[in-house]
Each structure stands twice: as structure tokens, then as C-alpha cells.
Design a protein around this motif. Sequence first.
Motif, PDB file in Angstrom:
ATOM      1  N   GLY A   1      51.679  25.634  50.437  1.00  0.00           N
ATOM      2  CA  GLY A   1      52.439  24.955  49.394  1.00  0.00           C
ATOM      3  C   GLY A   1      51.583  24.084  48.491  1.00  0.00           C
ATOM      4  N   ASP A   2      50.340  23.780  48.932  1.00  0.00           N
ATOM      5  CA  ASP A   2      49.476  22.937  48.105  1.00  0.00           C
ATOM      6  C   ASP A   2      48.777  23.728  47.018  1.00  0.00           C
ATOM      7  N   HIS A   3      49.002  25.035  46.972  1.00  0.00           N
ATOM      8  CA  HIS A   3      48.313  25.873  45.988  1.00  0.00           C
ATOM      9  C   HIS A   3      49.344  26.669  45.208  1.00  0.00           C
ATOM     10  N   VAL A   4      49.103  26.823  43.926  1.00  0.00           N
ATOM     11  CA  VAL A   4      50.039  27.596  43.112  1.00  0.00           C
ATOM     12  C   VAL A   4      49.303  28.752  42.439  1.00  0.00           C
ATOM     13  N   ILE A   5      50.025  29.835  42.233  1.00  0.00           N
ATOM     14  CA  ILE A   5      49.502  30.954  41.464  1.00  0.00           C
ATOM     15  C   ILE A   5      50.069  30.832  40.063  1.00  0.00           C
ATOM     16  N   LEU A   6      49.178  30.754  39.079  1.00  0.00           N
ATOM     17  CA  LEU A   6      49.620  30.507  37.708  1.00  0.00           C
ATOM     18  C   LEU A   6      50.352  31.734  37.163  1.00  0.00           C
ATOM     19  N   PRO A   7      51.286  31.511  36.243  1.00  0.00           N
ATOM     20  CA  PRO A   7      52.128  32.619  35.784  1.00  0.00           C
ATOM     21  C   PRO A   7      51.373  33.684  34.987  1.00  0.00           C
ATOM     22  N   GLU A   8      50.248  33.325  34.337  1.00  0.00           N
ATOM     23  CA  GLU A   8      49.581  34.302  33.493  1.00  0.00           C
ATOM     24  C   GLU A   8      48.948  35.428  34.303  1.00  0.00           C
ATOM     25  N   ILE A   9      49.182  36.648  33.866  1.00  0.00           N
ATOM     26  CA  ILE A   9      48.482  37.813  34.407  1.00  0.00           C
ATOM     27  C   ILE A   9      47.618  38.321  33.260  1.00  0.00           C
ATOM     28  N   ILE A  10      46.292  38.319  33.452  1.00  0.00           N
ATOM     29  CA  ILE A  10      45.422  38.535  32.291  1.00  0.00           C
ATOM     30  C   ILE A  10      44.891  39.954  32.183  1.00  0.00           C
ATOM     31  N   SER A  11      45.261  40.838  33.098  1.00  0.00           N
ATOM     32  CA  SER A  11      44.747  42.199  32.963  1.00  0.00           C
ATOM     33  C   SER A  11      45.725  43.183  33.569  1.00  0.00           C
ATOM     34  N   LYS A  12      45.530  44.438  33.232  1.00  0.00           N
ATOM     35  CA  LYS A  12      46.342  45.494  33.832  1.00  0.00           C
ATOM     36  C   LYS A  12      45.516  46.146  34.924  1.00  0.00           C
ATOM     37  N   GLU A  13      46.033  46.197  36.117  1.00  0.00           N
ATOM     38  CA  GLU A  13      45.342  46.859  37.223  1.00  0.00           C
ATOM     39  C   GLU A  13      46.302  47.839  37.877  1.00  0.00           C
ATOM     40  N   PRO A  14      46.506  48.988  37.264  1.00  0.00           N
ATOM     41  CA  PRO A  14      47.367  49.975  37.903  1.00  0.00           C
ATOM     42  C   PRO A  14      46.624  50.653  39.052  1.00  0.00           C
ATOM     43  N   LEU A  15      47.116  50.463  40.274  1.00  0.00           N
ATOM     44  CA  LEU A  15      46.446  51.019  41.438  1.00  0.00           C
ATOM     45  C   LEU A  15      47.166  52.286  41.886  1.00  0.00           C
ATOM     46  N   GLY A  16      46.383  53.295  42.189  1.00  0.00           N
ATOM     47  CA  GLY A  16      47.056  54.525  42.606  1.00  0.00           C
ATOM     48  C   GLY A  16      46.146  55.437  43.390  1.00  0.00           C
ATOM     49  N   PRO A  17      46.732  56.425  44.051  1.00  0.00           N
ATOM     50  CA  PRO A  17      45.927  57.406  44.770  1.00  0.00           C
ATOM     51  C   PRO A  17      45.284  58.398  43.809  1.00  0.00           C
ATOM     52  N   LEU A  18      44.137  58.938  44.189  1.00  0.00           N
ATOM     53  CA  LEU A  18      43.453  59.882  43.316  1.00  0.00           C
ATOM     54  C   LEU A  18      42.853  61.035  44.107  1.00  0.00           C
ATOM     55  N   VAL A  19      42.656  62.134  43.392  1.00  0.00           N
ATOM     56  CA  VAL A  19      42.040  63.329  43.989  1.00  0.00           C
ATOM     57  C   VAL A  19      40.945  63.806  43.040  1.00  0.00           C
ATOM     58  N   ARG A  20      40.219  64.841  43.458  1.00  0.00           N
ATOM     59  CA  ARG A  20      39.168  65.398  42.609  1.00  0.00           C
ATOM     60  C   ARG A  20      39.756  66.174  41.446  1.00  0.00           C
ATOM     61  N   HIS A  21      39.038  66.185  40.347  1.00  0.00           N
ATOM     62  CA  HIS A  21      39.374  67.075  39.236  1.00  0.00           C
ATOM     63  C   HIS A  21      39.333  68.515  39.715  1.00  0.00           C
ATOM     64  N   GLY A  22      40.160  69.346  39.141  1.00  0.00           N
ATOM     65  CA  GLY A  22      39.932  70.776  39.312  1.00  0.00           C
ATOM     66  C   GLY A  22      40.872  71.467  40.270  1.00  0.00           C
ATOM     67  N   ASP A  23      41.355  70.730  41.305  1.00  0.00           N
ATOM     68  CA  ASP A  23      42.248  71.390  42.249  1.00  0.00           C
ATOM     69  C   ASP A  23      43.674  70.925  41.960  1.00  0.00           C
TER      70      ASP A  23
END
Lengths: 338, 451
Positions: A210-232
Motif C-alpha cells: 500500500g505504500d507504493h502506487v502505480i501511476l496511471p500513465e501507460i507510455i508504450s504499447k507492448e502487445p504480447l503474444g505467441p509466435l511461430v516461424r515464418h513459412g509454416d
Amino acid sequence: MKKSVILGVATIAGLAAGAAAAGTVDDVKARGKLNCGVATGVPGFASPDANGEWQGFDVAVCRAVAAAVLDDPSAVEFIPTTGKTRFTALASGEIDMLARNTTWTFSRDVDLKFEFVGINYYDGQGFMVPKALGVSSAKELDGATVCIQTGTTTELNLADFFRINNMSYEPVPIETNAEAQQQYLAGACDVYTTDASGLAATRATFENAGDHVILPEIISKEPLGPLVRHGDHEWGDVVRWTLNALIAAEEMGVTSANIDEMSAGTDNPEVNRLLGSEGTLGEMLGLDATWAQRAIKAGGNYGEVFAKNIGEETPIGLARGLNAQWTDGGLLYSPPFR
Amino acid sequence: MSDVSFVRKEMLPEKAPPASEVGVLGWIRHNLFSSWLNSILTLISLFFIYYVLSNILSWTFESVWNANSLSECREIMMATWGDTHGHACWGVIKDRWLQLLYGFYPPYPAHPDATWSNPPETGSWPAYFRPNLTFVLLLVAIAPVLFPKAPRKLLYVTAAYPFLLPWLMWGGSIWGPLMVAAGFVIGYIAYKLVISAVGSLTALILAIVLPLLWWLFAAGPVAGAINSAIPLGIEPVQSRDFGGFMLAILLGVVAIGVSLPIGIVLALGRQSDLLIVKYLCVGFIEFIRGVPLITLLFVASLLLNLFLPPGTNFDIILRVMIMMTLFSAAYMAEVIRGGLAALPRGQYEGADSLGLNYWQAQRLIIMPQALKISIPGIVSTFIGIFKDTTLVSIIGLFDVIGLTNGIRADTAWNGVYWELFAFIGVLFFVVCFSMSRYSMYLERKLQTGHR
């Protein structure tokens, strides 16, 4: 002893080279195991428990794919990868897919020749400060000392953000998240910045969260997702639509509790198509009709996976936010199953 | 003349030395308070020792063992001492000690669903039987090498150990290791048969080439054929499941055991008169010593993957073992070269004058002395390479250091640092300190009073 292993390896290599041409789906089926790259440890996303069983939000994607392809959510060989080894492991074929909170960027997709099959978590870079600092917005951080992991995109985002807002800051470079927690708690820096999910997980471990806060601003886009190789593309389709099946299942109200009942057939044709009681979607994918049923049964639909691993009931306590269904004002939007 | 004597005639009885000069008091006076500067230093040191110990001991012993998560630990600390600082939360070690020791190695390989807390009903070896047996056999196998009093018959175990170790750890068919062992027999027989007919160099070349051909082309198919006729084996275990302190010991033992002979050969090669051999050895040693170990590990884990054909499954632990062995062999070669250089020229000439050939001279005269001189350096290299095994965590293997990260990623233990690292520190200290003590014992034993 080494020679024999090399020998065995050479034989396997010969076999594998023959099999590799057949496509990853067939490789995985022949092997009976899915080789899935995960992180070596990110709270809530991938971590081994006391019995060596992998748990987490990214891990659930691997299990769903294994369930869809192999009919066994535990038929996964989890291969821990670090930020440095993950792309080579995928490119060299050591792993079939990578589900390791990896940000989808242009160069990773195009230049490194990978195919991001979707987004399972919309993240963004945030700031955490001690409450005692009396700061309520990231715009008030002029002149602050900032703990920042070196060599990451967060470092570049931070520089951009302060430049745009015409502020100055003093970076305190650190290597790992663990080190960052210690430095921040010891007061070596005023602000800690990393992905918001990481901040929440970090804050949850503090004695006095409770002594720490996360500020409301989100300064970047970090879309996280699974990935595979090109081609298949066949394999890419399997992973993509497994992820979509989990998302669509939540949207259509299919849960692990009611899935048996619903797979018998419902009034909703799209649910029927998804669960295989109508249409031939599974066949088109090169799997059987009940592939999506199994994927959903592996750990529940997207919402259930979220709630179990990183949701508000867990110590990590992330709100759905951007990761809510589009019908609830979020960004999750699975293309139709048709 | 009066009978006056100026010299005392009878001896005074011996008196006990003053209390301030003997015993504990005297020792303290002489060693700790001999001057005002020493007295001040003593007091400062005492205070420092007290300060460190009082903190560490209270942290270590005023601690929580029975907790399932860090927050539970903190609750118990608050309830017991009213403060969460200065108390260790050993619950994490209690929860994860098996993992820290064995990684994900299955406790019962034949029963994949069984766990430590949920053992299979009947008909199985004890938990972690195979790694434990491998470790015990390791002690048996090195006993005759380390201690001359150990029965000589144990050397058979030593000879079999290089084949037993991979079989017990990785499992699978027993015929593979046996066929590899057969390669050495083939080489030996070839050498013995041919040496009388042709020169020793031809025999030596043949003794190397024949086994190589056997390993490369025949051993695999033959082992496969025998195995399909007489299947005899134990449950295989994936390399990915190896981890924890077991991995450090495994990598350390292989790197240490293999690098010493390679290092000797390299050191001799570097001093050789044969030009090609010499420059090959120099090039190898300088190249390997010129790059950091972590670079070699990255080559093992990343570059090799890219060079090998796609889908190649070249065991990651084997790759790491090879790299660590080569790395320590290069250092070992230089340490032994130092020992060789310290030998007086007369030793070489003495060997020549006795009519010994090159290998006899090396075996009987040069090496015993050179190795004895190099013992501290050799053991330092051993200890160094053993500690370097922790670097594999950087390439994603779950050794003890890598596991701390994995354990912290569990929401129950996120935020635990010191307890894990203290535990790991103790593990490493025990092994490294034993090695160091053994080397001191060996030096004393081999002391022949040249100095």
C-alpha cells in the motif's frame, strides 16, 4: 559415451531432417510432444511449481495447443528460454512455438522472420513510485532517478517519454527484475519502470504494498503474444485459432464448467461450429472436430485462464483493462468461427 | 681470605613464568594487545565480528521454517517478533530443496506421474535413486585415485564409471554405453596386435582411427541391433529435466575429469618438437583462453543451433559439457606447462640417459614431478570451473541460480532472495572447501623435501 550421443544425435538429425519437410503439425504429432518455449520465470506468466509442473498465463497457451493437437494438455516439453536465447531457439526449430511474453514489433515480425499469431496480453510500460513521494502523474517526474532494465525496449520508451514531455531524469541501470526490486526498495531510485503487469507482480511481493502506487500513465504499447516461424502456415493457423478459440469461448460464454453440456449441441450455431458439433472447421485445420473443445478444457476459456493466473483474485491482481472482451470495452476480438 | 663467594653456587629453583606471559592470557597479550596499535585493531575487529555475527546468527536462527509462502512467513514473523526484518524465511528451502538439488529430474523415472510426496505404491527404487547412486559411485570411483590406501580393486569401478554415469543419469539401453566401451577395447587390441608387426607410431594411429570408425559407423547400429534382440535398459530421462545442484556437479565432474587428461596432452603438445602438433595446441589454447566462457556457452546454445541443419536435436547439456571441458582443458594445459617448465633440464636428460622412450619418460619421470608442482594450480582450475557451471543459467538451463529465478516467479515466493542464495552458497562452499582441503593433504603427502 559422448560419441554414442553424438551418433544418436546424428541419427535423430537425419530422421528429423526427413520429418521437418512434413510440417510442424505432423512433426508434433509424430513426436507426441509439443516443444513450447517459455520464460525462465515471470510471475503469473510462466513458473515451475514445487513438483516441476509449469504454471502460468503463457504456459496455458502451450497446454491449450497441446490439447488441441495431441489430445493431452500435459504433452508439452517446456523449454525455458531467456530474452537472448528465445529467438534462436525458435528459428533453429528447437521449439515449435514461443509463448514467452514477447512484444509483437515490426522488426521481430518482418526482419527476424517470425509470425505472431495473435495477442494474448496487451501490456504497456508504467511507473511505480512510493506513495511518500506525493506524485500522482508521470508528468510530475521531472528530475527523478529511475531504475531501468538495460537493453530493453523499456529503456528506449523511457527516454522518448521524458524527451517528449521536456523533462530530465537520471537512469539507474539494473540487470534483472529481481535486482530492480531490491534497488527500488532500498531507495536507490525514486521510480521503477517496466511493463505494467511486471510492476503489479513486483508490487504484490512488497511487505507494504500500500505504500507504493502505480501511476496511471501507460507510455508504450507492448502487445504480447505467441509466435511461430515464418513459412509454416498450417502450424501458424493451428496456434492462431487455438488462441482465438480460447478468446471466442469466453465471448460466447463457453466455460470449462458448461463445455460438456454445450458440446452436445446448442441453439447458437457459432458455438456449435467452435465445439465441433456442426461444420468441419477442425478438418480444415487438419485436426479432428473436437479440437477446440479440448483446448478449452485444458485450462478453461481466456477469462478463466486470466483469472486463475494473473486475475484480481491472485496475488498479482491484474484487472482485465485492455484485455477485456471487445464487448466489455477491451481489445480482445476473435475473428468469427465460420 | 674470608670465605666470601661472589658467585651464587646453588641454582635457584625454576619459577613458573608470570601469569601474563603464558596460557591464554599470555597468548592474548602477545598476539592481540602487544602494542597500543594492535590493541585498537583488536578491539575494532572484535566489534566488527560481533556486529556481523549478531546479525547473521539472529537472521539464520530466529527464522521461519514452516510456511508455504513469503506472505505467510511475514505474518509469522510479525506474530513472533513483531518485525519482519532480520529474520530468514527458510520455508522456501523447505518447500523447494529437492528442486534446488535435483532440478526437474523425476524422482521415480519409471513412474512419470509419481512425485516425492506421492510415491508409487510398489516395485520401485527409492526416490532419486539413480542420481544418488551415480553420486555414491562417483565417490567410490575417485577413492582409489585420491587415496592410496583405498583398495586397488576399486580401480575397476573407476574404469567403468565414465560409461556408468551417462547410462544411470540419462537412462536408456545399456548397449549404447557398452558399445562405446567396446571401442576402447578394439583400440587396445589393435595396438597390441600391430605393435610387434609395425612401428609404434603406426600402431598408435591405428589404435585411434579404428575406434573412431567403430564409434562413428558401427557402434550405433550394433547397439540398436543387440537392443532389439535383448532389450535391456532403464527409463530414459530428458536432458531438459536435469537441473539444480546435480547439474553443477554433473558438469563439474565431467569438465574436471576430462579436462585433466586433455590438458596434459595439450601441455605436452605445446612443448613438442613436432611443428604441426605444437601450433595446433598453441592455437587451441590461446583461442580458448582468449574468449570468455560465457561466449563459448552462447556459441553452444545459439550459434550451433543455427549452423546445424534445422530440426537437429544436439543435446544441450552435452554441448555445454563439451564447451566447459574445452575451456578448462585450455587452462589446465597452461597450469601443467608451468609445472613442466619448473622441472630442471637434468630430469629430461636423466630420463634420456636411462634409455626411456618419450612416453616412458613422461610417465615415469616427468609427469609425476610436474603434476606434483602444479597441484595448487590444478585444484584452483577445478574449483574455478566448478563454480563457473552456474553460468549455464544465462543460457536458460535450470541450474541452482537459474532455479532461484524460477522459484521467485512462483507468486508464493516472489521476493525471496537471501535465503536461496545463502543455501546455494553453503552447497558450493562445502564442495569447493573439500577440494581445497584435499589438495593441501595431497601436497603434504607428496612433499619430498626438494626445497
